[in-house]
Motif scaffolding. Structure first.
Motif, PDB file in Angstrom:
ATOM      1  N   THR A 102       0.827  -1.217   0.000  1.00 31.38           N
ATOM      2  CA  THR A 102       0.000   0.000   0.000  1.00 31.38           C
ATOM      3  C   THR A 102       0.856   1.260   0.000  1.00 31.38           C
ATOM      4  O   THR A 102       0.329   2.365   0.104  1.00 31.38           O
ATOM      5  N   MET A 103       2.159   1.103  -0.115  1.00 34.99           N
ATOM      6  CA  MET A 103       3.057   2.253  -0.069  1.00 34.99           C
ATOM      7  C   MET A 103       2.838   3.183  -1.254  1.00 34.99           C
ATOM      8  O   MET A 103       2.643   2.741  -2.376  1.00 34.99           O
ATOM      9  N   ARG A 104       2.909   4.469  -0.981  1.00 36.76           N
ATOM     10  CA  ARG A 104       2.819   5.464  -2.034  1.00 36.76           C
ATOM     11  C   ARG A 104       4.178   5.562  -2.745  1.00 36.76           C
ATOM     12  O   ARG A 104       5.220   5.234  -2.157  1.00 36.76           O
ATOM     13  N   PRO A 105       4.183   6.028  -4.004  1.00 34.50           N
ATOM     14  CA  PRO A 105       5.414   6.025  -4.802  1.00 34.50           C
ATOM     15  C   PRO A 105       6.609   6.713  -4.130  1.00 34.50           C
ATOM     16  O   PRO A 105       7.717   6.182  -4.144  1.00 34.50           O
ATOM     17  N   GLU A 106       6.369   7.885  -3.519  1.00 31.34           N
ATOM     18  CA  GLU A 106       7.498   8.618  -2.939  1.00 31.34           C
ATOM     19  C   GLU A 106       8.097   7.867  -1.743  1.00 31.34           C
ATOM     20  O   GLU A 106       9.319   7.859  -1.553  1.00 31.34           O
ATOM     21  N   THR A 107       7.242   7.217  -0.949  1.00 33.99           N
ATOM     22  CA  THR A 107       7.733   6.447   0.192  1.00 33.99           C
ATOM     23  C   THR A 107       8.431   5.186  -0.279  1.00 33.99           C
ATOM     24  O   THR A 107       9.474   4.792   0.260  1.00 33.99           O
ATOM     25  N   PHE A 108       7.851   4.535  -1.280  1.00 28.10           N
ATOM     26  CA  PHE A 108       8.441   3.328  -1.873  1.00 28.10           C
ATOM     27  C   PHE A 108       9.860   3.616  -2.368  1.00 28.10           C
ATOM     28  O   PHE A 108      10.811   2.884  -2.048  1.00 28.10           O
ATOM     29  N   ASP A 168      15.715   3.199  -1.838  1.00 29.79           N
ATOM     30  CA  ASP A 168      16.961   3.958  -2.022  1.00 29.79           C
ATOM     31  C   ASP A 168      17.720   4.078  -0.703  1.00 29.79           C
ATOM     32  O   ASP A 168      18.929   3.821  -0.650  1.00 29.79           O
ATOM     33  N   PHE A 169      17.028   4.456   0.357  1.00 30.29           N
ATOM     34  CA  PHE A 169      17.667   4.649   1.653  1.00 30.29           C
ATOM     35  C   PHE A 169      18.248   3.343   2.193  1.00 30.29           C
ATOM     36  O   PHE A 169      19.317   3.325   2.813  1.00 30.29           O
ATOM     37  N   ALA A 170      17.542   2.228   1.935  1.00 28.00           N
ATOM     38  CA  ALA A 170      17.979   0.927   2.457  1.00 28.00           C
ATOM     39  C   ALA A 170      19.064   0.283   1.603  1.00 28.00           C
ATOM     40  O   ALA A 170      19.538  -0.809   1.929  1.00 28.00           O
ATOM     41  N   ASP A 171      19.438   0.915   0.501  1.00 26.37           N
ATOM     42  CA  ASP A 171      20.480   0.384  -0.395  1.00 26.37           C
ATOM     43  C   ASP A 171      20.093  -0.959  -0.995  1.00 26.37           C
ATOM     44  O   ASP A 171      20.921  -1.857  -1.161  1.00 26.37           O
ATOM     45  N   VAL A 172      18.810  -1.093  -1.355  1.00 25.00           N
ATOM     46  CA  VAL A 172      18.307  -2.344  -1.924  1.00 25.00           C
ATOM     47  C   VAL A 172      18.887  -2.544  -3.323  1.00 25.00           C
ATOM     48  O   VAL A 172      18.955  -1.610  -4.125  1.00 25.00           O
ATOM     49  N   GLU A 173      19.304  -3.788  -3.622  1.00 25.24           N
ATOM     50  CA  GLU A 173      19.865  -4.115  -4.933  1.00 25.24           C
ATOM     51  C   GLU A 173      19.086  -5.217  -5.649  1.00 25.24           C
ATOM     52  O   GLU A 173      19.289  -5.444  -6.846  1.00 25.24           O
ATOM     53  N   LEU A 174      18.208  -5.912  -4.911  1.00 24.26           N
ATOM     54  CA  LEU A 174      17.435  -7.011  -5.482  1.00 24.26           C
ATOM     55  C   LEU A 174      16.018  -6.925  -4.940  1.00 24.26           C
ATOM     56  O   LEU A 174      15.828  -6.657  -3.748  1.00 24.26           O
ATOM     57  N   LEU A 175      15.019  -7.108  -5.813  1.00 22.40           N
ATOM     58  CA  LEU A 175      13.622  -7.012  -5.401  1.00 22.40           C
ATOM     59  C   LEU A 175      12.862  -8.241  -5.871  1.00 22.40           C
ATOM     60  O   LEU A 175      12.831  -8.543  -7.070  1.00 22.40           O
ATOM     61  N   ALA A 202       7.510   2.740 -11.702  1.00 24.17           N
ATOM     62  CA  ALA A 202       8.355   3.775 -12.314  1.00 24.17           C
ATOM     63  C   ALA A 202       9.291   4.417 -11.299  1.00 24.17           C
ATOM     64  O   ALA A 202      10.180   5.196 -11.675  1.00 24.17           O
ATOM     65  N   HIS A 203       9.106   4.086 -10.018  1.00 21.20           N
ATOM     66  CA  HIS A 203       9.895   4.716  -8.956  1.00 21.20           C
ATOM     67  C   HIS A 203      10.920   3.760  -8.345  1.00 21.20           C
ATOM     68  O   HIS A 203      11.488   4.054  -7.293  1.00 21.20           O
ATOM     69  N   VAL A 204      11.141   2.611  -9.002  1.00 22.76           N
ATOM     70  CA  VAL A 204      12.192   1.697  -8.547  1.00 22.76           C
ATOM     71  C   VAL A 204      13.548   2.350  -8.825  1.00 22.76           C
ATOM     72  O   VAL A 204      13.837   2.734  -9.964  1.00 22.76           O
ATOM     73  N   PRO A 205      14.391   2.518  -7.813  1.00 23.81           N
ATOM     74  CA  PRO A 205      15.697   3.137  -8.043  1.00 23.81           C
ATOM     75  C   PRO A 205      16.517   2.366  -9.081  1.00 23.81           C
ATOM     76  O   PRO A 205      16.370   1.145  -9.226  1.00 23.81           O
ATOM     77  N   ALA A 206      17.376   3.066  -9.777  1.00 26.22           N
ATOM     78  CA  ALA A 206      18.215   2.446 -10.808  1.00 26.22           C
ATOM     79  C   ALA A 206      19.131   1.394 -10.194  1.00 26.22           C
ATOM     80  O   ALA A 206      19.579   1.527  -9.046  1.00 26.22           O
ATOM     81  N   GLY A 207      19.395   0.338 -10.972  1.00 25.76           N
ATOM     82  CA  GLY A 207      20.357  -0.673 -10.543  1.00 25.76           C
ATOM     83  C   GLY A 207      19.780  -1.836  -9.771  1.00 25.76           C
ATOM     84  O   GLY A 207      20.513  -2.753  -9.385  1.00 25.76           O
ATOM     85  N   ILE A 208      18.465  -1.831  -9.515  1.00 25.37           N
ATOM     86  CA  ILE A 208      17.844  -2.920  -8.767  1.00 25.37           C
ATOM     87  C   ILE A 208      17.386  -4.016  -9.733  1.00 25.37           C
ATOM     88  O   ILE A 208      16.695  -3.743 -10.716  1.00 25.37           O
TER      89      ILE A 208
END
Length: 560
Positions: free
Chosen positions: A99-105, A110-117, A130-136
């Motif tokens: 239920t997360m909104r795009p800006e929070t998602f 990004d803040f958690a340094d996620v590399e795999l989803l 469209a808001h998935v950080p680059a490189g994931i």
């Protein structure tokens, strides 16, 4: 690290729990997806094999431990398979709410340094992708179009074939980041280790006196630590079976299939269930109460339990906020004593209601091994086995909350003569009226919510002559005329105001046009009211009501 007492000595980790049950009862179902009325089981042996294979794939993908992997999916068997695989690989699990909104998602990943989803079915994917950080790298779980990701679950698993099983985490390594719901600012990533999760599970099972092989149903977000501990880790510890609710529309049907022995919910769930029973009883509240206290009370209560799909329940537990006493009374009449479970992402469990307790205004006694104190300012502080390691990349926030071995909960509370915890609201929610005196809103809101006709409440009043109460009408009252609802609200104010100090008395009531939900942004993922959102959305009406009070107007009741 928890060093307070013997709890934790010999405590098993989730990986040890999984290995034990995979050997003890390999062919018994651990996870059961429910779809179109059918059951899709995953046995303990299949779980252990899949988790090992996926852990090898994750470790191969990263090349070493400690990297961050997120999960975005509705509750499904593969949510837990992915979670356990991340933990087994030595990577760090970062659950994300559907239920997360795009800006929070974007902020969280990004803040958690996620590399795999790991991406499963998710109500918000179209909005946030469209808001998935680059490189994931995105791995699609079964049920998701492969085109949404970089590779499928099966393709990803193949990466680990032939590779060695990774070593995994040390007992106090960071194993997962759980992001808070962010009622006051940006979400904080709470760090937990395998040790803190194992100790919390040990405490939960000891307090609950859980039975081996119990059935559970998972329907609240697994991204929240409460569902993850109370359902996932709990079932892992006792060799239970988890059924996954398909949707809100199939909830009753899924309950009937799952036959849960343990049922976990939040206050709004109990309110909805009791209201549904009342609404379905000819003659309403009085007729239902008469049936449940009359000569055939046992038969009437059994019929209610059967109607609710809770006939097999042995333990009924509520958390995230105190349950109003009148709701607890209904469930007691249903033959389903409702236990409170109190905790926070930073430390849990903190307190639980002992069986047979008759203190409905409390959230129970401190759990085994947990110590609590009340500061001079009235804040509850605690320390115990389920204490987290602090906040990820937030040393200043960590220093504010974790001090000298104690967690400063931010909750105002009292302890009664028997050591039971009575919550009085959040420290930061207390406000000062124009008269210069402080008001704690939660106890006042709770008084109004003792009415079956009122569903949600938010009291405001900072800098105002008197307080303003915003209300949401319960489904039970939706068929009533406005005049009848207004008369009921005025009657409640007339009853409650004399019990309050003059500066806290309600001077105006505003009735919201619709229920507050996660979707409209007023509730958090854990169903708590975001007060700042209430102030933003209804600010003009609140200011107008406050102005009228300042002119000495009589009680104002307005439908927005």
């Amino acid at each position: 690290m928890w060093e307070g007492n013997e709890i934790g000595i010999g405590c098993k980790t989730v990986m040890e729990d999984l290995a034990f049950w995979a050997k003890e009862k390999p062919d018994v179902s651990f996870l059961v997806d429910l779809k179109a009325g059918e059951q899709i089981p995953v046995s303990w042996a299949e779980t252990a094999e899949t988790v090992d294979r996926a852990a090898r794939a994750i470790h191969t993908h990263f090349g070493k431990s400690g990297h961050k992997t997120a999960i975005l999916s509705k509750n499904r068997a593969h949510w837990i398979l992915a979670d356990l695989a991340i933990l087994a690989s030595g990577s760090v699990a970062v659950p994300v709410f559907t239920t997360m909104r795009p800006e929070t998602f974007h902020y969280v990943l990004d803040f958690a340094d996620v590399e795999l989803l790991f991406l499963g079915e998710s109500a918000n994917w179209a909005e946030v992708k469209a808001h998935v950080p680059a490189g994931i790298t995105i791995v699609t779980l079964p049920g998701v179009d492969a085109a949404e990701g970089d590779m499928t679950w099966d393709e990803f698993l193949a990466l680990g074939d032939g590779k060695p099983t990774p070593q995994g985490h040390g007992p106090e390594d960071v194993a997962t980041l759980i992001f808070t719901s962010g009622t006051t600012g940006k979400p904080k990533g709470v760090m937990h280790s395998m040790g803190s999760l194992g100790r919390a599970t040990h405490t939960l099972v000891e307090q609950t006196e859980s039975g081996t092989g119990w059935n559970f149903i998972s329907y609240l977000p697994l991204a929240h630590l409460a569902e993850r501990l109370i359902i996932e880790l709990h079932a892992l510890r006792i060799g239970g079976t988890i059924f996954f609710n398909e949707s809100l529309e199939t909830f009753g049907q899924d309950l009937a299939l799952a036959k849960p022995n343990y049922f976990f919910g939040v206050p709004r769930i109990w309110d909805k269930l009791s209201s549904a029973v009342i609404a379905g009883t000819e003659g309403g509240t009085e007729a239902l109460r008469a049936a449940l206290t009359g000569p055939h009370a046992d038969m009437a209560a059994a019929a209610v339990r059967d109607k609710l799909g809770l006939a097999s329940v042995e333990k009924l537990v509520s958390t995230t906020a105190p349950v109003p006493p009148h709701i607890k009374e209904w469930f007691k009449l249903f033959g389903l004593p409702l236990m409170d479970g109190y905790g926070q992402t930073e430390i849990l469990p903190l307190a639980t209601t002992p069986m047979g307790s008759n203190k409905p205004h409390t959230v129970g006694r401190p759990a085994p091994g947990v110590e609590v104190r009340i500061t001079e300012e009235g804040e509850l502080i605690a320390r115990g086995p389920g204490c987290s390691l602090g906040y990820y990349k937030m040393p200043e926030k960590t220093a504010e909350t974790f001090r000298d071995g104690w967690v400063y909960t931010g909750d105002r509370a009292e302890l009664d003569e028997d050591g039971f915890v009575i919550l009085k609201g959040r420290v930061k929610e207390t406000f000062k009226t124009a008269k210069g005196k402080y008001v704690a809103p939660m106890p006042i809101e709770a008084k109004f919510l003792e009415s079956d006709y009122l569903d949600q409440a938010c009291l405001v009043g900072h800098g105002m002559p008197q307080t303003v109460l915003l209300l949401v009408i319960a489904e039970l009252a939706e068929g009533l005329a406005r005049d009848a609802i207004e008369a009921h609200v005025r009657e409640r104010v007339a009853e409650i105001n004399p019990t309050l100090e003059r500066h806290a008395q309600v001077g105006a009531v505003l009735v919201a046009p619709e229920a507050w939900t996660i979707e409209n942004g007023i509730l958090t993922h854990t169903m708590k009211v975001r007060r700042e959102r209430v102030l933003d959305q209804f600010g003009d009406a609140i200011d107008k009501a406050a102005g009228a009070m300042g002119s000495g107007a009589a009680l104002r009741v307005e439908f927005l």
